[in-house]
Scaffold this motif. Structure first.
Motif, mmCIF file in Angstrom:
data_model
loop_
_atom_site.group_PDB
_atom_site.id
_atom_site.type_symbol
_atom_site.label_atom_id
_atom_site.label_comp_id
_atom_site.label_asym_id
_atom_site.label_seq_id
_atom_site.Cartn_x
_atom_site.Cartn_y
_atom_site.Cartn_z
ATOM 1 N N MET A 1 1.005 -0.995 -0.258
ATOM 2 C CA MET A 1 -0.541 0.207 0.115
ATOM 3 C C MET A 1 0.815 1.153 -0.315
ATOM 4 S SD MET A 1 -3.207 0.901 2.310
ATOM 5 C CE MET A 1 -2.205 1.059 4.114
ATOM 6 N N CYS A 2 0.667 2.312 -0.978
ATOM 7 C CA CYS A 2 1.329 2.959 -1.637
ATOM 8 C C CYS A 2 0.948 4.135 -0.776
ATOM 9 C CB CYS A 2 1.960 3.779 -2.667
ATOM 10 S SG CYS A 2 0.521 3.887 -3.302
ATOM 11 N N ALA A 3 -0.196 4.492 0.400
ATOM 12 C CA ALA A 3 -0.879 5.445 0.532
ATOM 13 C C ALA A 3 -1.317 5.036 2.212
ATOM 14 C CB ALA A 3 -1.971 6.010 0.606
ATOM 15 N N ASP A 4 -1.043 6.313 3.166
ATOM 16 C CA ASP A 4 -1.440 6.411 4.549
ATOM 17 C C ASP A 4 -2.577 7.451 5.008
ATOM 18 O OD1 ASP A 4 0.322 8.903 5.732
ATOM 19 O OD2 ASP A 4 1.724 7.514 5.307
ATOM 20 N N PRO A 5 -3.110 7.341 6.001
ATOM 21 C CA PRO A 5 -4.302 8.434 6.759
ATOM 22 C C PRO A 5 -3.440 10.059 6.584
ATOM 23 C CG PRO A 5 -4.056 6.568 7.884
ATOM 24 C CD PRO A 5 -2.924 6.357 7.173
ATOM 25 N N ASN A 6 -1.683 9.776 6.333
ATOM 26 C CA ASN A 6 -1.600 11.594 7.264
ATOM 27 C C ASN A 6 -1.386 11.896 5.333
ATOM 28 O OD1 ASN A 6 -1.163 11.719 9.628
ATOM 29 N ND2 ASN A 6 0.572 10.205 10.107
ATOM 30 N N ASP A 100 -9.714 12.517 7.886
ATOM 31 C CA ASP A 100 -9.460 12.563 9.125
ATOM 32 C C ASP A 100 -10.355 11.517 9.644
ATOM 33 O OD1 ASP A 100 -8.611 15.427 9.205
ATOM 34 O OD2 ASP A 100 -10.159 16.060 10.253
ATOM 35 N N THR A 101 -10.692 10.797 9.245
ATOM 36 C CA THR A 101 -11.163 9.408 9.814
ATOM 37 C C THR A 101 -10.318 8.396 9.220
ATOM 38 O OG1 THR A 101 -12.887 8.344 8.082
ATOM 39 C CG2 THR A 101 -13.885 10.439 9.392
ATOM 40 N N LEU A 102 -9.807 8.409 8.003
ATOM 41 C CA LEU A 102 -9.035 7.013 7.675
ATOM 42 C C LEU A 102 -8.545 6.477 8.674
ATOM 43 C CD1 LEU A 102 -8.710 8.973 4.105
ATOM 44 C CD2 LEU A 102 -10.936 7.308 4.342
ATOM 45 N N THR A 103 -8.641 5.045 8.185
ATOM 46 C CA THR A 103 -7.095 4.731 8.743
ATOM 47 C C THR A 103 -6.183 3.234 7.788
ATOM 48 O OG1 THR A 103 -8.712 2.595 9.508
ATOM 49 C CG2 THR A 103 -9.018 4.009 11.065
ATOM 50 N N PRO A 104 -5.030 3.054 8.377
ATOM 51 C CA PRO A 104 -4.597 2.584 7.251
ATOM 52 C C PRO A 104 -5.521 0.406 6.769
ATOM 53 C CG PRO A 104 -3.301 2.690 9.196
ATOM 54 C CD PRO A 104 -3.997 3.454 9.493
ATOM 55 N N GLU A 105 -6.065 0.650 8.376
ATOM 56 C CA GLU A 105 -6.958 -0.565 7.882
ATOM 57 C C GLU A 105 -8.235 -0.545 6.580
ATOM 58 O OE1 GLU A 105 -4.489 -1.012 11.605
ATOM 59 O OE2 GLU A 105 -6.025 0.776 10.666
ATOM 60 N N TRP A 106 -9.043 0.563 7.216
ATOM 61 C CA TRP A 106 -9.498 0.911 6.013
ATOM 62 C C TRP A 106 -9.295 1.147 4.704
ATOM 63 C CZ3 TRP A 106 -11.262 4.683 2.374
ATOM 64 C CH2 TRP A 106 -12.222 4.491 1.613
#
Length: 169
Positions: A1-6, A100-106
């Protein structure tokens, strides 16, 4: 995965900043100038702004389940510039709240959706969220070119120079 919540949160704030800049610059044109066919993919500044809003609403509906109004591809959602601006700034705020609600799992999950042509697809959510931000940037670049051709300078657009950028040292 190349995107993270930040990254997604930073891109959501960048989207709002750039949306505000686009509307400030586009507001320097007359309605006739904004709506004039200038040979862009979506013809005019006005219709390209409408297209960005259309796509943001389509993706946010898929991501959140919120039923945003969309019309067909290439069909303006708003004829009135101020109504378009208001709706666009509202979705930019919704995108920030979503990010702001995103998580690595989602982000690691897949999303199944049916596109506007009725074709069902499945892709990783992280890829689709990044696509939404990339799509915005692509079409903002088109508008920036049209504005430059009209003698209007949108100013600095580079992410590293966004005001109030706070990075961990």
């Amino acid at each position: 995965m190349c995107a993270d919540p930040n990254l997604c949160r930073r891109m959501a704030v960048y989207n709002l900043w750039m949306t505000e800049k686009l509307y400030a610059a586009s507001g320097q044109m007359t309605d006739e100038e904004r709506k004039r066919d200038q040979g862009a993919f979506f013809k005019s500044v006005h219709s390209t702004l409408n297209h960005i809003l259309f796509a943001d609403r389509a993706w946010m509906s898929r991501f959140t389940g919120h039923p945003y109004e969309i019309k067909g591809m290439g069909v303006d959602l708003y004829a009135d510039f101020e109504a378009l601006k208001s709706a666009h700034l509202a979705i930019a705020g919704d995108i920030i709240a979503f990010a702001d609600t995103l998580t690595p799992e989602w982000l690691a999950q897949d999303l199944e959706w049916t596109n506007t042509r009725g074709v069902t697809k499945v892709r990783p959510k992280w890829l689709l969220v990044i696509h939404m931000f990339n799509h915005q940037t692509h079409h903002r670049g088109q508008i920036s070119t049209l504005l430059t051709q009209a003698g209007i300078d949108i100013g600095v657009t580079d992410l590293p120079f966004m005001p109030d950028l706070e990075l961990a040292e």
